[in-house]
Write a protein that holds these residues in place. Structure first.
Motif, PDB file in Angstrom:
ATOM      1  N   SER A 248      -6.617 -13.044  -1.519  1.00  0.00           N
ATOM      2  CA  SER A 248      -6.344 -12.420  -2.968  1.00  0.00           C
ATOM      3  C   SER A 248      -6.196 -13.876  -3.846  1.00  0.00           C
ATOM      4  O   SER A 248      -5.525 -14.616  -3.389  1.00  0.00           O
TER       5      SER A 248
ATOM      6  N   ASP B  39      -1.743 -15.549  -6.582  1.00  0.00           N
ATOM      7  CA  ASP B  39      -0.746 -15.014  -5.774  1.00  0.00           C
ATOM      8  C   ASP B  39      -0.937 -13.504  -5.440  1.00  0.00           C
ATOM      9  O   ASP B  39      -1.070 -12.854  -6.608  1.00  0.00           O
TER      10      ASP B  39
ATOM     11  N   MET C  71       1.281 -11.138  -5.214  1.00  0.00           N
ATOM     12  CA  MET C  71       2.098 -10.369  -5.948  1.00  0.00           C
ATOM     13  C   MET C  71       1.987 -10.355  -7.453  1.00  0.00           C
ATOM     14  O   MET C  71       2.651  -9.832  -8.239  1.00  0.00           O
TER      15      MET C  71
ATOM     16  N   GLY D 117      -1.189  -7.522  -3.334  1.00  0.00           N
ATOM     17  CA  GLY D 117      -0.037  -7.481  -2.707  1.00  0.00           C
ATOM     18  C   GLY D 117       0.483  -6.080  -2.505  1.00  0.00           C
ATOM     19  O   GLY D 117       1.420  -5.808  -1.715  1.00  0.00           O
ATOM     20  N   TYR D 118      -0.105  -4.991  -3.021  1.00  0.00           N
ATOM     21  CA  TYR D 118       0.250  -3.361  -2.743  1.00  0.00           C
ATOM     22  C   TYR D 118      -0.345  -2.990  -1.560  1.00  0.00           C
ATOM     23  O   TYR D 118      -0.033  -1.915  -1.116  1.00  0.00           O
TER      24      TYR D 118
ATOM     25  N   VAL E 251       2.405 -10.127   3.422  1.00  0.00           N
ATOM     26  CA  VAL E 251       2.005 -10.930   2.091  1.00  0.00           C
ATOM     27  C   VAL E 251       2.197 -12.322   2.133  1.00  0.00           C
ATOM     28  O   VAL E 251       3.341 -12.896   2.639  1.00  0.00           O
TER      29      VAL E 251
ATOM     30  N   PRO F 117       2.187 -15.667   0.133  1.00  0.00           N
ATOM     31  CA  PRO F 117       2.030 -16.053  -1.123  1.00  0.00           C
ATOM     32  C   PRO F 117       1.060 -17.141  -1.514  1.00  0.00           C
ATOM     33  O   PRO F 117       0.741 -17.815  -0.413  1.00  0.00           O
TER      34      PRO F 117
ATOM     35  N   SER G  61       0.154 -19.321  -8.073  1.00  0.00           N
ATOM     36  CA  SER G  61      -0.517 -18.458  -9.206  1.00  0.00           C
ATOM     37  C   SER G  61      -0.863 -19.279 -10.383  1.00  0.00           C
ATOM     38  O   SER G  61      -0.403 -20.237 -10.645  1.00  0.00           O
TER      39      SER G  61
END
Length: 190
Positions: free
Chosen positions: A67, A70, A72, A77-78, A83, A85, A88
C-alpha cells in the motif's frame, strides 16, 4: 495476509516493511507501490499488479499487499490481516512545513464528493485545525480557497519524497495551483 505500507516516495520504506517484503513469496500492489518496494522484493517472489481491488479480500494468508504511503491513511488498511505502517504523505507534508501532527484534521477528497470535502475542510479550519486534504487529480484547490477566509494559508504538496517534490504555499486569496496529479493540500492558520 499482511498489508505493508511502502511509504509515499522513494527511500521511505521502513526496515520492518523491507524485512517483510524480503521474506515474501507472493506480493500484490499497484504499479507505483511495487516500484517503491522493488529493491526489497526477492527475485523468486511472485509479484502481481492489482487489477481488481475487490478481490484482495480473498488472497491467501501468506500474501503481502503493498500500500503506498501508510495503509491506514486512505490506503488498504481495511483489508483483513496484519497492517505494517508506512511513512505517509501526511507525515512528510507536515514535516516539510514544520507543522505538529497534533494540529492535523484529515479530509479525504480522493474519489469522493469534492463539495462535501470542501465543507468538511472549512469546518475544521474555522475550528483552528490544520487540514490535510487527500486530493485526486480532479480536485480544485480554487474551490477550497473560495470557501476559506482570505488570510488562511494553503500549501499544495506534490510528488512528496520524489526528486520532483514541490511545495507551493499561498493564501486563500492567492492559492497555489497543482502542476500534476499526485498532490495533497494543507490548509489552515500556520
Amino acid at each position: 495476509m499482511k498489508i505493508v505500507g511502502v511509504g509515499c516516495g522513494p527511500g521511505m520504506l521502513t526496515a520492518e516493511a523491507a524485512r517483510i517484503i524480503a521474506g515474501a513469496s507472493l506480493i500484490y500492489g499497484s504499479a507505483r507501490a511495487i516500484e517503491l518496494a522493488r529493491d526489497a522484493i526477492p527475485p523468486e517472489c511472485e509479484v502481481h499488479e492489482i487489477t481488481d481491488y475487490r478481490s484482495l479480500r480473498s488472497l491467501p494468508d501468506h500474501a503481502v499487499v503493498l500500500s503506498t504511503g501508510d495503509p491506514m491513511l486512505a490506503g488498504l488498511g481495511y483489508l483483513p490481516g496484519e497492517v505494517v505502517p508506512g511513512i505517509s504523505s501526511l507525515q512528510v507534508a507536515f514535516a516539510r512545513l514544520k507543522l505538529p501532527l497534533t494540529r492535523a484534521a484529515i479530509v479525504s477528497a480522493h474519489g469522493k464528493d469534492h463539495i462535501r470535502a470542501v465543507a468538511d475542510a472549512k469546518k475544521e479550519v474555522l475550528a483552528g485545525r490544520v487540514v490535510f486534504l487527500i486530493a485526486d487529480p480532479a480536485f480544485k484547490v480554487g474551490a477550497l480557497a473560495a470557501a476559506l477566509p482570505p488570510r488562511i494559508r494553503i500549501a499544495v504538496c506534490e510528488d512528496l519524497g520524489y526528486p520532483a517534490e514541490r511545495i507551493a504555499v499561498g493564501t486563500a486569496a492567492e492559492p497555489p495551483t497543482p502542476r500534476g496529479d499526485l498532490f495533497v493540500v494543507v490548509a489552515g492558520d500556520f
